[in-house]
Design a protein around this motif. Sequence first.
Motif, PDB file in Angstrom:
ATOM      1  N   CYS A  26       0.837  -1.203   0.000  1.00 11.15           N
ATOM      2  CA  CYS A  26       0.000   0.000   0.000  1.00 11.15           C
ATOM      3  C   CYS A  26       0.872   1.253   0.000  1.00 11.15           C
ATOM      4  CB  CYS A  26      -0.925   0.000   1.223  1.00 11.15           C
ATOM      5  SG  CYS A  26      -2.188  -1.296   1.194  1.00 11.15           S
ATOM      6  N   TYR A  27       1.980   1.207   0.738  1.00 14.38           N
ATOM      7  CA  TYR A  27       2.896   2.346   0.779  1.00 14.38           C
ATOM      8  C   TYR A  27       3.631   2.473  -0.552  1.00 14.38           C
ATOM      9  CZ  TYR A  27       5.910   5.729   3.283  1.00 14.38           C
ATOM     10  OH  TYR A  27       6.558   6.868   3.720  1.00 14.38           O
ATOM     11  N   ILE A  28       4.055   1.345  -1.095  1.00 19.68           N
ATOM     12  CA  ILE A  28       4.712   1.350  -2.406  1.00 19.68           C
ATOM     13  C   ILE A  28       3.739   1.858  -3.475  1.00 19.68           C
ATOM     14  CG2 ILE A  28       5.663  -0.135  -4.226  1.00 19.68           C
ATOM     15  CD1 ILE A  28       6.795  -1.892  -1.896  1.00 19.68           C
ATOM     16  N   GLY A  29       2.506   1.369  -3.407  1.00 19.98           N
ATOM     17  CA  GLY A  29       1.494   1.821  -4.361  1.00 19.98           C
ATOM     18  C   GLY A  29       1.207   3.302  -4.234  1.00 19.98           C
ATOM     19  N   LYS A  30       1.267   3.810  -3.018  1.00 19.47           N
ATOM     20  CA  LYS A  30       1.053   5.239  -2.785  1.00 19.47           C
ATOM     21  C   LYS A  30       2.093   6.064  -3.541  1.00 19.47           C
ATOM     22  CE  LYS A  30       0.388   8.581   0.997  1.00 19.47           C
ATOM     23  NZ  LYS A  30       1.381   9.595   0.649  1.00 19.47           N
ATOM     24  N   ARG A  31       3.341   5.664  -3.460  1.00 19.75           N
ATOM     25  CA  ARG A  31       4.400   6.382  -4.167  1.00 19.75           C
ATOM     26  C   ARG A  31       4.248   6.288  -5.676  1.00 19.75           C
ATOM     27  NH1 ARG A  31       5.047   8.771  -0.377  1.00 19.75           N
ATOM     28  NH2 ARG A  31       6.942   9.228   0.823  1.00 19.75           N
ATOM     29  N   ARG A  32       3.885   5.119  -6.150  1.00 22.62           N
ATOM     30  CA  ARG A  32       3.718   4.947  -7.596  1.00 22.62           C
ATOM     31  C   ARG A  32       2.551   5.779  -8.110  1.00 22.62           C
ATOM     32  NH1 ARG A  32       4.788  -1.625  -8.071  1.00 22.62           N
ATOM     33  NH2 ARG A  32       7.072  -1.499  -7.865  1.00 22.62           N
ATOM     34  N   LEU A  33       1.472   5.808  -7.346  1.00 23.91           N
ATOM     35  CA  LEU A  33       0.321   6.631  -7.729  1.00 23.91           C
ATOM     36  C   LEU A  33       0.703   8.100  -7.734  1.00 23.91           C
ATOM     37  CD1 LEU A  33      -2.694   7.007  -8.347  1.00 23.91           C
ATOM     38  CD2 LEU A  33      -3.102   6.999  -5.869  1.00 23.91           C
ATOM     39  N   GLU A  34       1.448   8.532  -6.720  1.00 26.24           N
ATOM     40  CA  GLU A  34       1.853   9.936  -6.638  1.00 26.24           C
ATOM     41  C   GLU A  34       2.692  10.347  -7.836  1.00 26.24           C
ATOM     42  OE1 GLU A  34       1.839  10.246  -1.735  1.00 26.24           O
ATOM     43  OE2 GLU A  34       3.690   9.808  -2.821  1.00 26.24           O
ATOM     44  N   LYS A  35       3.552   9.458  -8.313  1.00 31.18           N
ATOM     45  CA  LYS A  35       4.347   9.758  -9.502  1.00 31.18           C
ATOM     46  C   LYS A  35       3.444   9.955 -10.718  1.00 31.18           C
ATOM     47  CE  LYS A  35       8.563   7.331  -8.042  1.00 31.18           C
ATOM     48  NZ  LYS A  35       9.485   6.197  -8.324  1.00 31.18           N
ATOM     49  N   ALA A  36       2.426   9.127 -10.806  1.00 27.24           N
ATOM     50  CA  ALA A  36       1.478   9.259 -11.925  1.00 27.24           C
ATOM     51  C   ALA A  36       0.694  10.559 -11.828  1.00 27.24           C
ATOM     52  CB  ALA A  36       0.529   8.062 -11.929  1.00 27.24           C
ATOM     53  N   LEU A  37       0.264  10.908 -10.618  1.00 23.97           N
ATOM     54  CA  LEU A  37      -0.490  12.145 -10.432  1.00 23.97           C
ATOM     55  C   LEU A  37       0.359  13.357 -10.789  1.00 23.97           C
ATOM     56  CD1 LEU A  37      -2.370  11.474  -7.060  1.00 23.97           C
ATOM     57  CD2 LEU A  37      -3.084  10.957  -9.396  1.00 23.97           C
ATOM     58  N   ASN A  38       1.619  13.304 -10.430  1.00 25.88           N
ATOM     59  CA  ASN A  38       2.523  14.408 -10.749  1.00 25.88           C
ATOM     60  C   ASN A  38       2.690  14.560 -12.261  1.00 25.88           C
ATOM     61  OD1 ASN A  38       4.595  16.444  -9.876  1.00 25.88           O
ATOM     62  ND2 ASN A  38       5.950  15.054 -10.970  1.00 25.88           N
ATOM     63  N   GLU A  39       2.782  13.433 -12.950  1.00 27.76           N
ATOM     64  CA  GLU A  39       2.944  13.468 -14.406  1.00 27.76           C
ATOM     65  C   GLU A  39       1.707  14.038 -15.096  1.00 27.76           C
ATOM     66  OE1 GLU A  39       3.736  10.345 -18.109  1.00 27.76           O
ATOM     67  OE2 GLU A  39       4.484   9.873 -16.103  1.00 27.76           O
ATOM     68  N   LEU A  40       0.535  13.814 -14.496  1.00 21.89           N
ATOM     69  CA  LEU A  40      -0.718  14.229 -15.118  1.00 21.89           C
ATOM     70  C   LEU A  40      -1.278  15.526 -14.549  1.00 21.89           C
ATOM     71  CD1 LEU A  40      -2.481  10.732 -15.215  1.00 21.89           C
ATOM     72  CD2 LEU A  40      -1.468  11.951 -17.162  1.00 21.89           C
ATOM     73  N   SER A  41      -0.528  16.177 -13.695  1.00 20.30           N
ATOM     74  CA  SER A  41      -1.049  17.333 -12.964  1.00 20.30           C
ATOM     75  C   SER A  41      -1.427  18.505 -13.859  1.00 20.30           C
ATOM     76  CB  SER A  41      -0.029  17.798 -11.916  1.00 20.30           C
ATOM     77  OG  SER A  41       1.178  18.210 -12.539  1.00 20.30           O
ATOM     78  N   SER A  42      -0.809  18.602 -15.029  1.00 25.45           N
ATOM     79  CA  SER A  42      -1.147  19.704 -15.937  1.00 25.45           C
ATOM     80  C   SER A  42      -2.422  19.419 -16.731  1.00 25.45           C
ATOM     81  CB  SER A  42       0.012  19.960 -16.912  1.00 25.45           C
ATOM     82  OG  SER A  42       0.231  18.842 -17.747  1.00 25.45           O
ATOM     83  N   GLU A  43      -2.881  18.164 -16.719  1.00 25.27           N
ATOM     84  CA  GLU A  43      -4.051  17.776 -17.501  1.00 25.27           C
ATOM     85  C   GLU A  43      -5.314  17.611 -16.671  1.00 25.27           C
ATOM     86  OE1 GLU A  43      -3.175  14.460 -20.241  1.00 25.27           O
ATOM     87  OE2 GLU A  43      -1.076  14.695 -19.619  1.00 25.27           O
ATOM     88  N   TYR A  44      -5.127  17.141 -15.427  1.00 27.10           N
ATOM     89  CA  TYR A  44      -6.284  16.817 -14.596  1.00 27.10           C
ATOM     90  C   TYR A  44      -6.051  17.237 -13.153  1.00 27.10           C
ATOM     91  CZ  TYR A  44      -6.721  13.704 -18.610  1.00 27.10           C
ATOM     92  OH  TYR A  44      -6.768  13.215 -19.887  1.00 27.10           O
ATOM     93  N   ASP A  45      -7.147  17.456 -12.454  1.00 24.31           N
ATOM     94  CA  ASP A  45      -7.100  17.604 -11.002  1.00 24.31           C
ATOM     95  C   ASP A  45      -7.570  16.287 -10.394  1.00 24.31           C
ATOM     96  OD1 ASP A  45      -6.179  20.242 -10.827  1.00 24.31           O
ATOM     97  OD2 ASP A  45      -8.209  21.049 -11.113  1.00 24.31           O
ATOM     98  N   PHE A  46      -7.087  15.996  -9.191  1.00 25.61           N
ATOM     99  CA  PHE A  46      -7.404  14.723  -8.569  1.00 25.61           C
ATOM    100  C   PHE A  46      -7.951  14.929  -7.156  1.00 25.61           C
ATOM    101  CE2 PHE A  46      -4.082  13.919 -11.682  1.00 25.61           C
ATOM    102  CZ  PHE A  46      -4.634  12.872 -12.400  1.00 25.61           C
TER     103      PHE A  46
END
Length: 235
Positions: A26-46
């Motif tokens: 769950c902690y590892i997944g949290k970091r991986r998700l955060e990386k994805a959110l950062n990459e998409l931050s200019s396109e979408y809000d979460f």
Amino acid sequence: MNKPLTILNKPVVKIDVVSDVVCPWCYIGKRRLEKALNELSSEYDFEIEYHPFELNPNMPASGANHREYLIEKFGSEDRYEQITGQTAQVAAAEGLNFNFSEKSISPNTRKAHAIAQLAKEKGLQLNIVESLFKAYFTEGLNLADDKNLVAVAVKAGLNQDEVEQLLKDENALVQIALHEQEMYKLGISGVPFYIINNKYGVSGAQASETFVKVLRDVGQEIAAANACDVDGKNC
């Protein structure tokens, strides 16, 4: 006209995360998700919300010896060393420091989940969840000890008196159990589990690239649903 466009009123993607504070993936997944959110931050809000799931709801309130508990769970000491070693390596690749040797107690996590739900009401849930993960996996803190839970919560921004009262409130713990039952009814039997926009489910600590693809697909679907055709139809 060569500059990239700034998107106003970006589509909002809702992510419900079902996890447990003692779940390494769950902690590892949290970091991986955060990386994805950062990459998409200019396109979408979460919009992100965490939901409780206890890997062992029958764990005694005082917890159990961490090493002995996992050796019994995994079947042998060699298997324990192998699994924790491999998990720590994966975590390190995501910038996380897992210190399994520092942990003495595997806790009952219902109180930790109650704190996370209180934090949601205060707009601090993401801070609290991160702090609880770090306290357990990196600092080796005994989260079966109320004093430690209070200290982690206060450091992350919650009011000490409110947290102390919460930990004495049996109804708050009952509400966590009821919340978990709702997760079971959805068919969730393992964590981490991610519910995207109340519609799509993603199981496991997927690679950041997988999260990017899923979130972009959902975001494009939302944008299309909110758009008008050139001729003014479908508005």
